[in-house]
Design a protein around this motif. Structure first.
Motif, short mmCIF file in Angstrom:
data_model
loop_
_atom_site.label_atom_id
_atom_site.label_comp_id
_atom_site.label_asym_id
_atom_site.label_seq_id
_atom_site.Cartn_x
_atom_site.Cartn_y
_atom_site.Cartn_z
N VAL A 13 -5.61 1.18 0.01
CA VAL A 13 -5.07 1.51 1.34
C VAL A 13 -3.55 1.64 1.29
CG1 VAL A 13 -4.75 0.62 3.68
CG2 VAL A 13 -7.01 0.56 2.61
N THR A 14 -2.87 0.67 0.68
CA THR A 14 -1.41 0.73 0.66
C THR A 14 -0.91 1.92 -0.16
OG1 THR A 14 -1.33 -0.87 -1.17
CG2 THR A 14 -1.11 -1.73 1.08
N ASN A 15 -1.61 2.26 -1.25
CA ASN A 15 -1.20 3.43 -2.03
C ASN A 15 -1.32 4.72 -1.21
OD1 ASN A 15 -0.68 1.82 -4.23
ND2 ASN A 15 -2.52 2.40 -5.37
N LEU A 16 -2.38 4.81 -0.40
CA LEU A 16 -2.55 5.99 0.45
C LEU A 16 -1.52 6.03 1.57
CD1 LEU A 16 -6.43 6.25 0.63
CD2 LEU A 16 -4.91 8.21 0.32
N VAL A 17 -1.27 4.89 2.20
CA VAL A 17 -0.31 4.85 3.30
C VAL A 17 1.09 5.20 2.81
CG1 VAL A 17 0.85 3.31 4.95
CG2 VAL A 17 -1.64 3.24 4.71
N ASN A 18 1.42 4.75 1.60
CA ASN A 18 2.77 4.96 1.07
C ASN A 18 2.91 6.23 0.23
OD1 ASN A 18 3.84 2.58 2.25
ND2 ASN A 18 2.96 1.36 0.60
N PHE A 19 1.82 6.95 0.02
CA PHE A 19 1.88 8.20 -0.75
C PHE A 19 2.78 9.18 -0.02
CE2 PHE A 19 -0.11 12.30 -2.10
CZ PHE A 19 0.12 12.18 -3.46
N THR A 20 3.76 9.75 -0.71
CA THR A 20 4.80 10.50 -0.01
C THR A 20 4.43 11.94 0.31
OG1 THR A 20 5.84 11.17 -2.10
CG2 THR A 20 6.61 9.12 -1.09
N LYS A 21 3.41 12.47 -0.37
CA LYS A 21 3.07 13.88 -0.23
C LYS A 21 1.87 14.05 0.71
CE LYS A 21 4.81 14.11 -4.89
NZ LYS A 21 4.53 14.23 -6.33
N PRO A 22 1.71 15.20 1.34
CA PRO A 22 0.59 15.38 2.27
C PRO A 22 -0.76 15.38 1.56
CG PRO A 22 1.81 17.44 2.01
CD PRO A 22 2.60 16.39 1.30
N VAL A 23 -1.75 14.80 2.22
CA VAL A 23 -3.12 14.72 1.70
C VAL A 23 -4.06 15.35 2.72
CG1 VAL A 23 -4.99 13.20 0.91
CG2 VAL A 23 -2.60 12.57 0.49
N VAL A 24 -4.95 16.20 2.24
CA VAL A 24 -5.98 16.82 3.08
C VAL A 24 -7.33 16.42 2.49
CG1 VAL A 24 -6.95 18.97 3.96
CG2 VAL A 24 -4.47 18.77 3.62
N SER A 25 -8.24 15.95 3.33
CA SER A 25 -9.60 15.64 2.87
C SER A 25 -10.56 16.71 3.35
CB SER A 25 -10.05 14.25 3.36
OG SER A 25 -10.03 14.17 4.76
N ALA A 26 -11.50 17.08 2.47
CA ALA A 26 -12.56 18.05 2.79
C ALA A 26 -13.88 17.31 2.67
CB ALA A 26 -12.51 19.23 1.83
N TRP A 59 -3.25 7.90 -6.53
CA TRP A 59 -2.15 8.16 -5.60
C TRP A 59 -0.81 7.81 -6.23
CZ3 TRP A 59 -4.47 11.18 -2.56
CH2 TRP A 59 -5.83 10.99 -2.31
N ARG A 60 -0.76 6.77 -7.04
CA ARG A 60 0.48 6.46 -7.75
C ARG A 60 0.79 7.53 -8.79
NH1 ARG A 60 -1.67 1.02 -7.92
NH2 ARG A 60 -2.14 1.31 -10.14
N ASP A 61 -0.25 7.95 -9.52
CA ASP A 61 -0.03 8.95 -10.57
C ASP A 61 0.41 10.29 -9.98
OD1 ASP A 61 -0.68 7.12 -12.48
OD2 ASP A 61 -2.72 7.86 -12.82
N ALA A 62 -0.24 10.71 -8.90
CA ALA A 62 0.11 11.99 -8.28
C ALA A 62 1.48 11.94 -7.62
CB ALA A 62 -0.96 12.40 -7.27
N ASP A 63 1.85 10.78 -7.08
CA ASP A 63 3.17 10.65 -6.46
C ASP A 63 4.27 10.80 -7.50
OD1 ASP A 63 4.24 10.52 -3.95
OD2 ASP A 63 4.17 8.35 -3.77
N ALA A 64 3.99 10.33 -8.72
CA ALA A 64 4.99 10.41 -9.79
C ALA A 64 5.03 11.78 -10.46
CB ALA A 64 4.72 9.32 -10.83
N ASP A 65 4.07 12.65 -10.15
CA ASP A 65 3.97 13.97 -10.77
C ASP A 65 4.77 14.98 -9.94
OD1 ASP A 65 3.29 16.35 -11.95
OD2 ASP A 65 1.13 15.97 -11.98
N GLU A 66 5.90 15.43 -10.48
CA GLU A 66 6.76 16.34 -9.72
C GLU A 66 6.10 17.69 -9.44
OE1 GLU A 66 10.45 16.63 -11.77
OE2 GLU A 66 11.03 14.56 -11.34
N ARG A 67 5.04 18.02 -10.16
CA ARG A 67 4.36 19.29 -9.92
C ARG A 67 3.53 19.26 -8.65
NH1 ARG A 67 0.92 19.49 -15.24
NH2 ARG A 67 0.67 17.34 -14.48
#
Length: 270
Positions: A96-109, A45-53
């Motif tokens: 948990v905190t990384n998920l709560v603070n992740f800025t982009k939308p997350v969808v689980s399947a 979640w930290r890595d994906a948050d930092a990835d502008e793509r």
């Protein structure tokens, strides 16, 4: 995908431009997470948050299951090794905190079974799409520890305290259709529609107005940030339990595929 090259248990690819797919990949063991996998599902979640793509994330499991939770060898280390227990507590909190603070939308399947850290990611996703016959299980008390992780944080908010207490105290499996009925998940659909429906929603969110989506999520997650003291207490009590005798019986019973037999004692008297 070079920036994600150090991931081994999690497989990463693009659903489409802007939508990162995170797949928990250990299908021979129902996608159970060992120490490495638990670390990866915490850090992604930290890595994906930092990835502008990345504009949205879709998280799923390889094969027929989402994730069977913690690998039992790793869980055993939490019970037997104080240093592993301290590290595990820190990592569980960061997940948990990384998920709560992740800025982009997350969808689980979610198909098949979802337990443990996998269930954390499934339910803390902004939109959860589950198979009607999926099985969601919080097995903490059956293992012999308090229901920590995400449970005290999000279950009462999603499905109410009465239902949260029932499923967290009894460890009864919760099928996807019932999880949707009580409000624990966003959508329950037939198993063969889960992947396509979740991907469709992730793409829609990725194509939405980024700032509006991010800020709406941030505002809504203020409910979770406000409940963090409940989460911290539950997590501390869970890991205190890993130092006790009940978890030893719970682990042994799991390995022997039998019902645990817990004895009344000091741990039960607070």
């Amino acid at each position: 995908m070079d920036r994600y090259g150090h991931y081994e248990v999690l497989k990463l690819d693009w659903v489409t431009e802007g939508v990162l797919r995170v797949t928990i990949d250990n299908p021979g063991r129902a996608n159970a997470l060992d120490a490495a996998g638990h670390g990866e599902i915490t850090r992604i979640w930290r890595d994906a948050d930092a990835d502008e793509r990345v504009r949205a994330v879709l998280i799923t499991g390889a094969g027929r299951n989402f994730s069977a939770g913690g690998d039992l060898d790793w869980v055993r280390s939490l019970a037997d090794d104080p240093q592993a227990r301290i590290a595990g507590l820190r990592e569980a909190r960061e997940l948990v905190t990384n998920l709560v603070n992740f800025t982009k939308p997350v969808v689980s399947a979610v198909r098949g079974v979802a337990v443990g850290a996998g269930l954390v990611a499934a339910l803390l996703a902004d939109v959860s799409v589950v198979a009607t016959d999926a099985r969601l299980i919080d097995g903490h008390t059956k293992l012999g520890v308090a229901a920590g992780d995400h449970a005290a944080l999000i279950w009462p908010l999603l499905c109410g305290l009465a239902k949260a207490k029932y499923y967290l105290l009894t460890c009864d499996p919760l099928e996807g259709a019932e999880a949707e009925r009580i409000g624990l998940v966003s959508l329950a659909v037939p198993d063969d529609e889960v992947t396509s429906r979740a991907a469709e929603i992730a793409v829609r969110l990725a194509n939405g107005a980024p700032t509006a989506v991010h800020w709406t999520k941030h505002a809504l997650n203020s409910w979770l940030r406000g409940a963090m003291p409940h989460f911290d207490a539950a997590l501390a009590l869970e890991f205190l339990g890993f130092a006790g005798s009940e978890v030893q019986e719970g682990l042994t019973a799991l390995l022997e595929k039998r019902t645990p037999t817990f004895q009344e004692g000091a741990e039960a008297s607070h």
